[in-house]
Motif scaffolding. Sequence first.
Motif, PDB file in Angstrom:
ATOM      1  N   GLY A  12      31.576  38.012  29.958  1.00 41.50           N
ATOM      2  CA  GLY A  12      32.789  39.010  29.860  1.00 41.50           C
ATOM      3  C   GLY A  12      33.820  38.637  30.797  1.00 41.50           C
ATOM      4  N   ILE A  13      33.760  38.129  31.845  1.00 36.74           N
ATOM      5  CA  ILE A  13      34.813  37.824  33.055  1.00 36.74           C
ATOM      6  C   ILE A  13      35.416  36.351  32.657  1.00 36.74           C
ATOM      7  N   ALA A  14      36.518  36.099  32.534  1.00 35.21           N
ATOM      8  CA  ALA A  14      37.102  34.637  32.330  1.00 35.21           C
ATOM      9  C   ALA A  14      36.635  33.770  33.668  1.00 35.21           C
ATOM     10  N   GLY A  15      35.726  32.757  33.182  1.00 35.47           N
ATOM     11  CA  GLY A  15      35.653  31.617  34.189  1.00 35.47           C
ATOM     12  C   GLY A  15      33.848  31.880  34.775  1.00 35.47           C
ATOM     13  N   PHE A  87      33.711  42.266  38.931  1.00 39.18           N
ATOM     14  CA  PHE A  87      35.236  43.045  38.772  1.00 39.18           C
ATOM     15  C   PHE A  87      36.193  42.034  38.852  1.00 39.18           C
ATOM     16  N   ASP A  88      37.239  41.927  37.779  1.00 42.47           N
ATOM     17  CA  ASP A  88      38.210  40.947  37.640  1.00 42.47           C
ATOM     18  C   ASP A  88      39.535  41.762  37.910  1.00 42.47           C
ATOM     19  N   ASP A  89      40.100  41.537  38.942  1.00 41.71           N
ATOM     20  CA  ASP A  89      41.719  42.099  38.964  1.00 41.71           C
ATOM     21  C   ASP A  89      42.714  40.733  39.266  1.00 41.71           C
ATOM     22  N   ARG A  90      42.317  39.429  38.813  1.00 42.44           N
ATOM     23  CA  ARG A  90      43.251  38.453  38.966  1.00 42.44           C
ATOM     24  C   ARG A  90      44.473  38.819  38.136  1.00 42.44           C
ATOM     25  N   PRO A  91      45.679  38.557  38.825  1.00 43.73           N
ATOM     26  CA  PRO A  91      46.751  38.643  37.906  1.00 43.73           C
ATOM     27  C   PRO A  91      46.711  37.316  37.004  1.00 43.73           C
ATOM     28  N   GLY A  92      47.094  37.751  35.625  1.00 42.92           N
ATOM     29  CA  GLY A  92      47.202  36.881  34.771  1.00 42.92           C
ATOM     30  C   GLY A  92      45.959  36.401  34.087  1.00 42.92           C
ATOM     31  N   SER A  93      44.958  36.912  34.479  1.00 48.18           N
ATOM     32  CA  SER A  93      43.573  36.991  33.945  1.00 48.18           C
ATOM     33  C   SER A  93      43.555  37.559  32.470  1.00 48.18           C
ATOM     34  N   GLU A  94      42.937  36.903  31.440  1.00 46.91           N
ATOM     35  CA  GLU A  94      42.518  37.573  30.399  1.00 46.91           C
ATOM     36  C   GLU A  94      41.713  38.854  30.298  1.00 46.91           C
ATOM     37  N   VAL A 119      37.146  36.669  42.031  1.00 49.51           N
ATOM     38  CA  VAL A 119      36.418  37.699  41.340  1.00 49.51           C
ATOM     39  C   VAL A 119      35.550  38.538  42.314  1.00 49.51           C
ATOM     40  N   TRP A 120      35.704  39.745  42.303  1.00 48.65           N
ATOM     41  CA  TRP A 120      34.890  40.684  43.117  1.00 48.65           C
ATOM     42  C   TRP A 120      33.597  40.665  42.669  1.00 48.65           C
ATOM     43  N   TYR A 121      32.388  40.801  43.575  1.00 48.45           N
ATOM     44  CA  TYR A 121      31.255  40.894  43.056  1.00 48.45           C
ATOM     45  C   TYR A 121      30.399  41.727  44.186  1.00 48.45           C
TER      46      TYR A 121
END
Length: 165
Positions: A12-15, A87-94, A119-121
């Motif tokens: 559920g997190i891109a990549g 947690f995904d806070d990457r700009p441009g990530s779907e 990606v934060w973990y």
Amino acid sequence: MSTSEMTLQDVGIAGALLQPLKVISTEGGPVLHMLRSGSPLLPDFSKGFGEIYFSEVLPGHVKAWKRHTLQTQHFAVPVGQLKIVLFDDRPGSETRGTVRELVLGRPENYGLLRIPVNVWYGFAAMGDAPALICNCADIPHDPTEGLKLPVNDHSIPYKWSEGGV
């Protein structure tokens, strides 16, 4: 390699992907696969080999938050179980803004988790026993390329409960 070892699960997190791993029962104790040639999660070693390290996580302790700007993580938990939160806070990530929890470890959830860069973990041992995490990183650890935040930083929309889980 068995079909179950090749099956990748989107977490559920891109990549970020999870690959179930094989546990081979033997009389003296099981043999646990982690990474092998042909694995769809095999790190790109064209830059050279990074490192493999182990980290013990004690019951009631949370190791969070961290992200790497260059290093891809490949986690397996051969001893115990961990709750891992991404947690995904990457700009441009779907999947920007997405938080995902998963359990990794034995006996039911033995697998290899790939966490992409930025990606934060964080993770916490589940139960009353320590857990052991193994990381096969694609580049050697460099303290200047990793970022850290406090365990309950308000910029990450996740609250660790008392005791971590």
